[in-house]
Design an enzyme around this catalytic site. Sequence first.
Site, PDB file in Angstrom:
ATOM      1  N   GLY A  45       0.851  -1.179   0.000  1.00 29.41           N
ATOM      2  CA  GLY A  45       0.000   0.000   0.000  1.00 29.41           C
ATOM      3  C   GLY A  45       0.887   1.230   0.000  1.00 29.41           C
ATOM      4  O   GLY A  45       1.876   1.289   0.746  1.00 29.41           O
ATOM      5  N   GLY A 210      12.955   7.271 -12.709  1.00 32.95           N
ATOM      6  CA  GLY A 210      13.455   5.904 -12.646  1.00 32.95           C
ATOM      7  C   GLY A 210      14.963   5.848 -12.512  1.00 32.95           C
ATOM      8  O   GLY A 210      15.556   6.541 -11.681  1.00 32.95           O
ATOM      9  N   THR A 237       8.579  -2.557  -7.906  1.00 34.48           N
ATOM     10  CA  THR A 237       7.441  -2.292  -7.027  1.00 34.48           C
ATOM     11  C   THR A 237       7.904  -1.590  -5.755  1.00 34.48           C
ATOM     12  O   THR A 237       8.798  -2.076  -5.062  1.00 34.48           O
ATOM     13  CB  THR A 237       6.730  -3.603  -6.640  1.00 34.48           C
ATOM     14  OG1 THR A 237       6.390  -4.319  -7.819  1.00 34.48           O
ATOM     15  CG2 THR A 237       5.476  -3.320  -5.837  1.00 34.48           C
ATOM     16  N   ASP A 241       7.685   4.671  -3.735  1.00 34.58           N
ATOM     17  CA  ASP A 241       7.306   4.910  -2.344  1.00 34.58           C
ATOM     18  C   ASP A 241       8.545   5.052  -1.459  1.00 34.58           C
ATOM     19  O   ASP A 241       8.571   5.880  -0.540  1.00 34.58           O
ATOM     20  CB  ASP A 241       6.435   3.767  -1.833  1.00 34.58           C
ATOM     21  CG  ASP A 241       5.099   3.710  -2.551  1.00 34.58           C
ATOM     22  OD1 ASP A 241       4.632   4.760  -3.022  1.00 34.58           O
ATOM     23  OD2 ASP A 241       4.532   2.607  -2.646  1.00 34.58           O
TER      24      ASP A 241
END
Length: 298
Positions: A45, A210, A237, A241
Site C-alpha cells: 500500500g 526511474g 514495485t 514509495d
Amino acid sequence: MTTADRVPAIAVLGSINMDLVTTTGRVPEPGETVLGTGFAMVPGGKGANQAIAARRAGATVEFLGAVGEDVFAAELRSTLTDSGVGVERLRTVPGPSGVAAIVVDADGENSIIVVGGANAELTTLDADDLAAIANADILLCQLEIPISTVAAAAAHAQAHQTTVVLNPSPVAELPAELWAHIDVAVVNSGEAARLAPVLGSVPHVVVTRGADGAEYRGPDGGSHSSASPVVDVVDTTGAGDSFTGALAAAWHRGPRAALAFACAAGALATTRLGASVSIPTAAAIDAALAGRHRSGAR
C-alpha cells in the site's frame, strides 16, 4: 544538534494493502494464460510503504489509515509496528482490508491492480487524527484513500504550519483547494505530464525518472537534478514509495540533499522482490551515496 541531525516527525495519511505478487517471464496479453515463476504475499500500500520508508530513513512516523476485519489485518498492523511506525491512528473497519494484485516480469517491471477495501472507508478524521497532523513537521499523503479526506487533512496541516507533501498517485482530478494546500508534489514523469497545468501552482515539485534519477523545481523557478546509483534491478514495485518516504524524512536538510538521498533510496528498493520488504535503511542509503561520490558519479 545540526539541521541534518534533526529527527523530523511525519504523519502519513494513506493506504495499507496486502500485495499479492506474481512473477512471470512476461505479462500476458488480453485473453492469454502464461505460467508464473513465483508468488508471494507482501504487506504494501502506498501509504504504508511510504510510512515505513520514512521511518527507516530516520524520521519518527505516525500512520493514519484503516484495515479490515479479515485474515490480512493483523499482519498488516504488525508490519508497521515491527518497522517502528506508530499505529495509534490505524483504525479497524468492517469488511476486507485493501489488496493489490501485482505482476512482475523478467525485467522487473510491474503491473498493479489495487482494490481499496478498508482504505475506501477512511472518509473522516477525528480529533486525535487532526492533532497528529497538527503536531507533525510533515503530512505525507497519496491518493489511494478518498480524496475528500486528503483535502481535509491538507487544509488542517497548512493551518497548523505542517508541511504538506503529496504523491498524487494514482492520478486523479483534484479540487483546486487541495492543490492550494500542497507544499511539495512528488510525481513520476508520466504524472508530471498529465498534471502539468496544476503543478505550476505548487511551490516545490519533484519529478522522478526511474534509473535516470529525479529533478527538482523550487518556488523561485530554480531547478536541479540528481542521479541514481547503478543497481541490479529485481523488482521496481515500491521504488517510488521508498523515494517519497526518504525525501520526506530528509526534507529538513534542504531540497538538494533530500533529492540525492531519495534517489539512492529508490534505487536500492529495486534490488529485492516486494515493496515494504525492499525498503532500505538510512545507513544503507548513506553507504550508497558515499559509494557514488567516491566513484565520481553525478
